[in-house]
Design an enzyme around this catalytic site. Structure first.
Site, PDB file in Angstrom:
ATOM      1  CB  CYS A   8      53.305  41.403  41.099  1.00  0.00           C
ATOM      2  SG  CYS A   8      52.514  41.862  42.629  1.00  0.00           S
ATOM      3  CB  SER A   9      53.800  37.454  37.350  1.00  0.00           C
ATOM      4  OG  SER A   9      52.402  37.615  37.378  1.00  0.00           O
ATOM      5  CB  SER A  10      54.513  40.855  33.496  1.00  0.00           C
ATOM      6  OG  SER A  10      54.259  39.599  32.919  1.00  0.00           O
ATOM      7  CG  ASP A  14      50.698  37.989  40.647  1.00  0.00           C
ATOM      8  OD1 ASP A  14      50.148  37.390  41.586  1.00  0.00           O
ATOM      9  OD2 ASP A  14      51.934  38.050  40.517  1.00  0.00           O
TER      10      ASP A  14
END
Length: 180
Positions: A8-10, A14
């Site tokens: 996952c992105s930050s 997401d």
């Protein structure tokens, strides 16, 4: 057994979205491994290592998409080869690929070998196109010449006069590509 993995992105949305998608695909909440805030080039990914370690023969690794599983085509190739060797199924984009079935074996073979060759071909193609654009725009594509045009002309004249090398050329042998 289904084991899920998400990179996952930050952004908090997401992770939530990927967890929800993995649950819809049948992965239990306690079998989801998530690496947080890692870009595609960060290494190591401890939760991916944990997910891969939790898999046994005939288990299924579930990811929402291949780009969440691997950082690059070479990384995807290594992971696919490992899964196929261990007889682990792979589910991405909602489809299960079994390395023991003909279609699944073909998918694993493509992930393991065809894509890396394709990516290296694309890199070569992009490099050649970039060099051609720079050359067309008046830029030089390639290494800077050792000698300037005047030195090249003088060296050519010395060569035609029968001299092996010139003291000012830094030991460059005529007919050789490398300086001594």
């Amino acid at each position: 057994m289904l084991i899920g993995y998400a990179r996952c992105s930050s952004s908090p949305g997401d992770e939530r979205d990927q967890r929800d998608q993995l649950r819809v695909l049948g992965v239990g909440g306690d079998s989801i491994h998530v690496d947080h805030g890692l870009t595609g080039t960060d290494r190591p990914r401890p939760e991916l290592t944990a997910a891969l370690s939790a898999l046994s023969a005939r288990d299924t690794l579930v990811v929402t998409s291949l780009d969440r599983l691997a950082r690059s085509v070479a990384d995807l190739s290594a992971i696919a080869t490992d899964l196929q060797t261990r007889d682990v199924l792979l589910m991405f984009d909602g489809t299960v690929h079994d390395p023991q079935e003909p279609i699944g074996a073909t998918v694993f073979a493509m992930l393991s070998s065809t894509f890396p060759e394709f990516e290296s071909g694309l890199i070569r193609l992009r490099t050649m196109e970039g060099n051609a654009r720079r050359k067309a725009a008046g830029g030089f594509a390639g290494r800077k010449p050792i000698l300037d045009p005047a030195q090249q002309s003088k060296l050519y004249d010395l060569h035609n006069a029968g001299h092996d090398s010139a003291p000012w050329s830094g030991g460059l042998r005529i007919g050789s590509r490398h300086a001594r």
